[in-house]
Design an enzyme around this catalytic site. Structure first.
Site, PDB file in Angstrom:
ATOM      1  N   ASP A 152       0.859  -1.173   0.000  1.00  0.00           N
ATOM      2  CA  ASP A 152       0.000   0.000   0.000  1.00  0.00           C
ATOM      3  C   ASP A 152       0.905   1.236   0.000  1.00  0.00           C
ATOM      4  O   ASP A 152       2.091   1.138   0.360  1.00  0.00           O
ATOM      5  CB  ASP A 152      -0.891  -0.046   1.249  1.00  0.00           C
ATOM      6  CG  ASP A 152      -1.722   1.204   1.411  1.00  0.00           C
ATOM      7  OD1 ASP A 152      -2.416   1.581   0.455  1.00  0.00           O
ATOM      8  OD2 ASP A 152      -1.659   1.820   2.492  1.00  0.00           O
ATOM      9  N   ASP A 197      -0.122   5.115   0.948  1.00  0.00           N
ATOM     10  CA  ASP A 197      -0.346   6.085   2.022  1.00  0.00           C
ATOM     11  C   ASP A 197      -0.549   5.374   3.368  1.00  0.00           C
ATOM     12  O   ASP A 197      -1.436   4.531   3.514  1.00  0.00           O
ATOM     13  CB  ASP A 197      -1.575   6.944   1.707  1.00  0.00           C
ATOM     14  CG  ASP A 197      -1.433   7.646   0.366  1.00  0.00           C
ATOM     15  OD1 ASP A 197      -0.510   8.448   0.211  1.00  0.00           O
ATOM     16  OD2 ASP A 197      -2.243   7.357  -0.545  1.00  0.00           O
ATOM     17  N   TYR A 203      -5.642  12.587   0.826  1.00  0.00           N
ATOM     18  CA  TYR A 203      -5.800  13.130  -0.525  1.00  0.00           C
ATOM     19  C   TYR A 203      -4.569  13.938  -0.949  1.00  0.00           C
ATOM     20  O   TYR A 203      -4.656  15.086  -1.358  1.00  0.00           O
ATOM     21  CB  TYR A 203      -7.074  13.970  -0.637  1.00  0.00           C
ATOM     22  CG  TYR A 203      -8.338  13.185  -0.359  1.00  0.00           C
ATOM     23  CD1 TYR A 203      -8.677  12.069  -1.126  1.00  0.00           C
ATOM     24  CD2 TYR A 203      -9.189  13.551   0.681  1.00  0.00           C
ATOM     25  CE1 TYR A 203      -9.818  11.340  -0.868  1.00  0.00           C
ATOM     26  CE2 TYR A 203     -10.347  12.823   0.947  1.00  0.00           C
ATOM     27  CZ  TYR A 203     -10.648  11.713   0.178  1.00  0.00           C
ATOM     28  OH  TYR A 203     -11.777  10.983   0.433  1.00  0.00           O
ATOM     29  N   ASN A 205      -5.337   2.822  -3.624  1.00  0.00           N
ATOM     30  CA  ASN A 205      -6.634   3.439  -3.912  1.00  0.00           C
ATOM     31  C   ASN A 205      -6.464   4.954  -3.878  1.00  0.00           C
ATOM     32  O   ASN A 205      -5.964   5.494  -2.881  1.00  0.00           O
ATOM     33  CB  ASN A 205      -7.676   3.029  -2.867  1.00  0.00           C
ATOM     34  CG  ASN A 205      -8.062   1.571  -2.949  1.00  0.00           C
ATOM     35  OD1 ASN A 205      -7.869   0.923  -3.973  1.00  0.00           O
ATOM     36  ND2 ASN A 205      -8.620   1.039  -1.872  1.00  0.00           N
ATOM     37  N   CYS A 226      -6.207   2.783  -8.345  1.00  0.00           N
ATOM     38  CA  CYS A 226      -7.625   2.915  -8.647  1.00  0.00           C
ATOM     39  C   CYS A 226      -8.020   4.373  -8.455  1.00  0.00           C
ATOM     40  O   CYS A 226      -7.878   4.907  -7.351  1.00  0.00           O
ATOM     41  CB  CYS A 226      -8.466   2.025  -7.731  1.00  0.00           C
ATOM     42  SG  CYS A 226     -10.253   2.349  -7.871  1.00  0.00           S
ATOM     43  N   ARG A 235     -10.690  -1.041  -7.173  1.00  0.00           N
ATOM     44  CA  ARG A 235     -10.470  -0.523  -5.827  1.00  0.00           C
ATOM     45  C   ARG A 235     -10.247  -1.682  -4.859  1.00  0.00           C
ATOM     46  O   ARG A 235     -11.020  -2.623  -4.805  1.00  0.00           O
ATOM     47  CB  ARG A 235     -11.668   0.328  -5.376  1.00  0.00           C
ATOM     48  CG  ARG A 235     -11.497   0.942  -3.989  1.00  0.00           C
ATOM     49  CD  ARG A 235     -12.638   1.878  -3.640  1.00  0.00           C
ATOM     50  NE  ARG A 235     -12.526   2.348  -2.280  1.00  0.00           N
ATOM     51  CZ  ARG A 235     -11.754   3.357  -1.876  1.00  0.00           C
ATOM     52  NH1 ARG A 235     -11.040   4.012  -2.773  1.00  0.00           N
ATOM     53  NH2 ARG A 235     -11.694   3.717  -0.609  1.00  0.00           N
ATOM     54  N   LYS A 265      -4.426  -0.981   6.347  1.00  0.00           N
ATOM     55  CA  LYS A 265      -5.888  -0.922   6.379  1.00  0.00           C
ATOM     56  C   LYS A 265      -6.480  -2.310   6.129  1.00  0.00           C
ATOM     57  O   LYS A 265      -5.851  -3.162   5.496  1.00  0.00           O
ATOM     58  CB  LYS A 265      -6.407   0.051   5.321  1.00  0.00           C
ATOM     59  CG  LYS A 265      -5.820   1.461   5.427  1.00  0.00           C
ATOM     60  CD  LYS A 265      -6.261   2.329   4.280  1.00  0.00           C
ATOM     61  CE  LYS A 265      -5.510   3.650   4.272  1.00  0.00           C
ATOM     62  NZ  LYS A 265      -4.079   3.494   3.912  1.00  0.00           N
TER      63      LYS A 265
END
Length: 245
Positions: A10, A12, A21, A53, A91, A105, A132
């Site tokens: 992943d 972030d 963001y 994502n 995504c 996603r 996550k």
């Protein structure tokens, strides 16, 4: 490593600080342990992939060009530390917008399918590392050998929901260990021993709450994906993976 050839990461909260963001390349900052962990995995023969994502694109918060500018900054920081990313996928869709409904996603399969096709990957030779539940579910759904939850980003919060205790001095807890995995066999089948309990504890019925599924920690809600490894950061994650593979 003997069994693992590919590490999926992943972005972030796992590789870099989660700026929520992120659209400015100047906001790209590597997390502690990132370079050390990735170099260790790379030096042991692993290819590195990023799957992320980025719904901010679909929500109109930033452009795809801004995303790519942030990725170029990330690649530059990693390269300066001796780390090369083999490939990445993202995504851009907003999950709240029915017109942007997609399979890419996380935990959907499309990013895995894209990278698998382009690089001839095998799921049982892959590990997913993230902060996550959708990262863990991505690896589990696609049949990866293991899923690693890092404490950075949103990882500490999710670890609490899973009922995971504080990390030991080593910086990682091995919650399940591979044993006799066969090609094509997905995690959650016979190859994983007593998931959901810290290394050194015996799995099984003793201490298991009524209605608690095997491999589910006390306090963990049904349906929450459980990590196979819980680690402080990417360096600790790499050390754990080297121990069990």
């Amino acid at each position: 490593m003997r069994k693992i050839r590919n590490i999926f990461l992943d972005r972030d909260g796992t590789l870099i600080y989660d700026r929520h963001y992120l659209a400015d390349p100047q906001g790209v900052e590597l997390l502690p342990g990132c370079l050390e962990g990735l170099r260790l995995l790379q030096d042991n023969g692993c290819a590195l992939f990023i799957v992320t994502n980025q719904s901010g694109i679909g929500r109109g918060y930033f452009s795809e060009a801004a995303y790519h500018a942030c990725m170029e900054r990330l690649y530059a920081l990693l390269a300066a530390g001796g780390v090369k990313i083999t490939a990445s996928a993202f995504c851009p869709h907003d999950p709240a917008n029915p017109e942007q409904n997609c399979a890419c996603r996380k935990p959907g399969p499309a990013m895995w399918e894209k990278l698998r096709g382009a690089h001839g990957l095998k799921a049982h030779e892959c590990v997913m590392i993230g902060d996550k539940p959708e990262d863990l579910a991505f690896g589990r759904n696609n049949g990866f050998a293991a899923g690693v939850l890092v404490q950075s980003g949103k990882g500490a919060e999710y670890a609490g929901k899973c009922g995971l205790s504080a990390l030991p001095e080593s910086g990682f807890s091995i919650l399940s260990r591979p044993s006799g995995k066969t090609e094509g066999q997905a995690p959650g089948q016979a190859e994983w021993q007593a998931g959901g309990q810290a290394e050194g504890q015996k799995g099984g019925a003793p201490g298991q709450s009524p209605g608690q599924s095997p491999g589910q920690s006390p306090g963990q809600s049904p349906g929450q994906p459980m990590p196979d490894i819980f680690a402080r950061d990417l360096h600790s994650a790499a050390l754990a993976l080297l121990e069990i593979f």
